[in-house]
Write a protein that holds these residues in place. Sequence first.
Motif, mmCIF file in Angstrom:
data_model
loop_
_atom_site.group_PDB
_atom_site.id
_atom_site.type_symbol
_atom_site.label_atom_id
_atom_site.label_comp_id
_atom_site.label_asym_id
_atom_site.label_seq_id
_atom_site.Cartn_x
_atom_site.Cartn_y
_atom_site.Cartn_z
ATOM 1 N N ALA A 104 74.279 59.695 26.682
ATOM 2 C CA ALA A 104 72.969 59.792 27.316
ATOM 3 C C ALA A 104 73.065 60.333 28.732
ATOM 4 C CB ALA A 104 72.288 58.424 27.314
ATOM 5 N N GLY A 105 74.084 59.911 29.477
ATOM 6 C CA GLY A 105 74.222 60.380 30.846
ATOM 7 C C GLY A 105 74.746 61.792 30.961
ATOM 8 N N ALA A 106 75.626 62.166 30.030
ATOM 9 C CA ALA A 106 76.230 63.494 30.099
ATOM 10 C C ALA A 106 75.398 64.575 29.415
ATOM 11 C CB ALA A 106 77.624 63.459 29.464
ATOM 12 N N LEU A 107 74.432 64.184 28.578
ATOM 13 C CA LEU A 107 73.607 65.152 27.860
ATOM 14 C C LEU A 107 72.142 64.881 28.161
ATOM 15 C CD1 LEU A 107 75.434 65.148 24.391
ATOM 16 C CD2 LEU A 107 75.599 66.879 26.191
ATOM 17 N N PRO A 148 79.783 66.637 43.982
ATOM 18 C CA PRO A 148 80.212 68.035 44.171
ATOM 19 C C PRO A 148 81.377 68.442 43.286
ATOM 20 C CG PRO A 148 79.807 66.986 46.291
ATOM 21 C CD PRO A 148 79.726 65.912 45.265
ATOM 22 N N HIS A 149 82.361 67.573 43.062
ATOM 23 C CA HIS A 149 83.522 68.001 42.281
ATOM 24 C C HIS A 149 83.155 68.211 40.810
ATOM 25 C CE1 HIS A 149 83.527 63.629 41.649
ATOM 26 N NE2 HIS A 149 84.258 63.846 40.584
ATOM 27 N N LEU A 150 82.147 67.474 40.307
ATOM 28 C CA LEU A 150 81.679 67.724 38.935
ATOM 29 C C LEU A 150 80.965 69.061 38.847
ATOM 30 C CD1 LEU A 150 81.926 65.989 36.339
ATOM 31 C CD2 LEU A 150 82.426 64.727 38.417
ATOM 32 N N GLU A 151 80.136 69.365 39.851
ATOM 33 C CA GLU A 151 79.443 70.644 39.869
ATOM 34 C C GLU A 151 80.442 71.796 40.013
ATOM 35 O OE1 GLU A 151 76.116 73.107 39.637
ATOM 36 O OE2 GLU A 151 76.391 70.955 39.242
ATOM 37 N N LEU A 172 84.358 61.922 34.472
ATOM 38 C CA LEU A 172 83.324 60.915 34.278
ATOM 39 C C LEU A 172 83.902 59.568 33.849
ATOM 40 C CD1 LEU A 172 80.461 62.987 32.590
ATOM 41 C CD2 LEU A 172 80.636 62.219 34.956
ATOM 42 N N LEU A 173 84.787 59.588 32.857
ATOM 43 C CA LEU A 173 85.334 58.326 32.367
ATOM 44 C C LEU A 173 86.100 57.555 33.447
ATOM 45 C CD1 LEU A 173 86.490 59.080 28.707
ATOM 46 C CD2 LEU A 173 84.558 57.713 29.486
ATOM 47 N N ARG A 204 73.131 50.909 29.212
ATOM 48 C CA ARG A 204 72.363 51.153 30.431
ATOM 49 C C ARG A 204 73.282 51.297 31.652
ATOM 50 N NH1 ARG A 204 67.638 53.456 31.312
ATOM 51 N NH2 ARG A 204 66.076 52.771 29.823
ATOM 52 N N LEU A 205 74.267 50.443 31.737
ATOM 53 C CA LEU A 205 75.180 50.470 32.873
ATOM 54 C C LEU A 205 75.968 51.776 32.918
ATOM 55 C CD1 LEU A 205 76.518 48.913 35.228
ATOM 56 C CD2 LEU A 205 78.151 48.032 33.568
ATOM 57 N N VAL A 206 76.550 52.162 31.799
ATOM 58 C CA VAL A 206 77.372 53.371 31.761
ATOM 59 C C VAL A 206 76.514 54.607 31.983
ATOM 60 C CG1 VAL A 206 78.823 54.801 30.265
ATOM 61 C CG2 VAL A 206 79.131 52.329 30.310
ATOM 62 N N ARG A 207 75.332 54.634 31.416
ATOM 63 C CA ARG A 207 74.458 55.794 31.605
ATOM 64 C C ARG A 207 74.107 56.003 33.076
ATOM 65 N NH1 ARG A 207 68.739 56.870 33.107
ATOM 66 N NH2 ARG A 207 68.155 58.778 32.012
ATOM 67 N N GLY A 208 73.794 54.902 33.788
ATOM 68 C CA GLY A 208 73.492 55.018 35.207
ATOM 69 C C GLY A 208 74.684 55.510 36.011
ATOM 70 N N GLU A 209 75.877 55.006 35.695
ATOM 71 C CA GLU A 209 77.071 55.444 36.411
ATOM 72 C C GLU A 209 77.389 56.905 36.127
ATOM 73 O OE1 GLU A 209 79.230 53.843 38.619
ATOM 74 O OE2 GLU A 209 77.529 52.475 38.770
ATOM 75 N N VAL A 210 77.236 57.307 34.875
ATOM 76 C CA VAL A 210 77.526 58.705 34.522
ATOM 77 C C VAL A 210 76.560 59.641 35.234
ATOM 78 C CG1 VAL A 210 77.485 60.364 32.617
ATOM 79 C CG2 VAL A 210 78.621 58.164 32.335
ATOM 80 N N ARG A 211 75.277 59.281 35.257
ATOM 81 C CA ARG A 211 74.311 60.139 35.951
ATOM 82 C C ARG A 211 74.608 60.220 37.444
ATOM 83 N NH1 ARG A 211 69.595 61.263 33.145
ATOM 84 N NH2 ARG A 211 69.187 62.648 34.898
ATOM 85 N N ALA A 212 75.080 59.117 38.032
ATOM 86 C CA ALA A 212 75.420 59.140 39.458
ATOM 87 C C ALA A 212 76.643 60.014 39.725
ATOM 88 C CB ALA A 212 75.664 57.711 39.954
#
Length: 295
Positions: free
Chosen positions: A121-124, A189-192, A209-210, A176-184
């Motif tokens: 959910a967070g990554a897609l 910048p390093h992900l972008e 992410l993991l 819910r917890l993992v989705r919020g962390e992944v979105r954060a």
Amino acid sequence: MTTADLAVTLPAPRPGRAARRWARVTAVRQRALGVDLLAIGLLVVIVLVALAAPVLAPHSPILRSGEAFLPPWSPGHLLGTDALGYDILSRLLYGMRSSLVAAAVVIASGVLVGGLVGLLAGALPGWVDSLLMRTTDLFLALPGLVIAMAVAAALGASFTSALIGVAVVWWPLYARLVRGEVRAWAVRPHLEAARLAGTPWGLRVTRHLLPGVRSTVVVAASLDVGGLVVALSGLSFIGLSSPAPAPELGAMAAQGMAYLLQAWWVPIFPGLAVLLVALVANLAGDGVRDLMRGR
């Protein structure tokens, strides 16, 4: 009087207010760290003792080993016996083992299922995120304890049914917890930079992410141990876990309530065992959280 004599006789300068305040803060942190390490150590001891129940238990947990209602400190029965002559200490050790194993299984399933849902959910973002989170919200909107009881009752009273009933309502919390962390983490910048460099999606997830959400999941899992022990004991208390004479802490307390005035130790010791495990687990979870945050 020489300069050397003057230096000896003059009192040493007192530390400033900021130095004294920092010293008090350091002392408080050291005491808090000691409490955290003590709680974690106690939990480790409880887990080791529970896992070693077949070796440490003086008697079989499901076979009569003495007269009924022997009081605590009786010869050969440190915590006494119950209405059927079962050794309470042996049943407590086995009961703690089953409770901790059950908590570990539910946490593992919650992290696996909820973590996967939250990660996707967070990554897609888009329709995948909306679909998975609306499903998660549906489970969160339902009364968790009632659903767990209904699932366990529908499957039949057993240890596996209790595990499934609690696991069904526990995974959305991790989603819910993992989705919020992944979105954060996804907007950092390093992900972008990795995305602009053409790094494959799967590699970005596993490499960036993991590792970012791992500490948060570990802290949440450590804090859940105490709550799960209480929840699973509650299901066994109302008869939705392993049938008698299986050594379950909640079932032992429920069966001993009829003898509370006659033999107080029969229901009290299982209740104290639940309290001890839940309290130490909660304190250890707080300790893990503080250590991982670098207090």
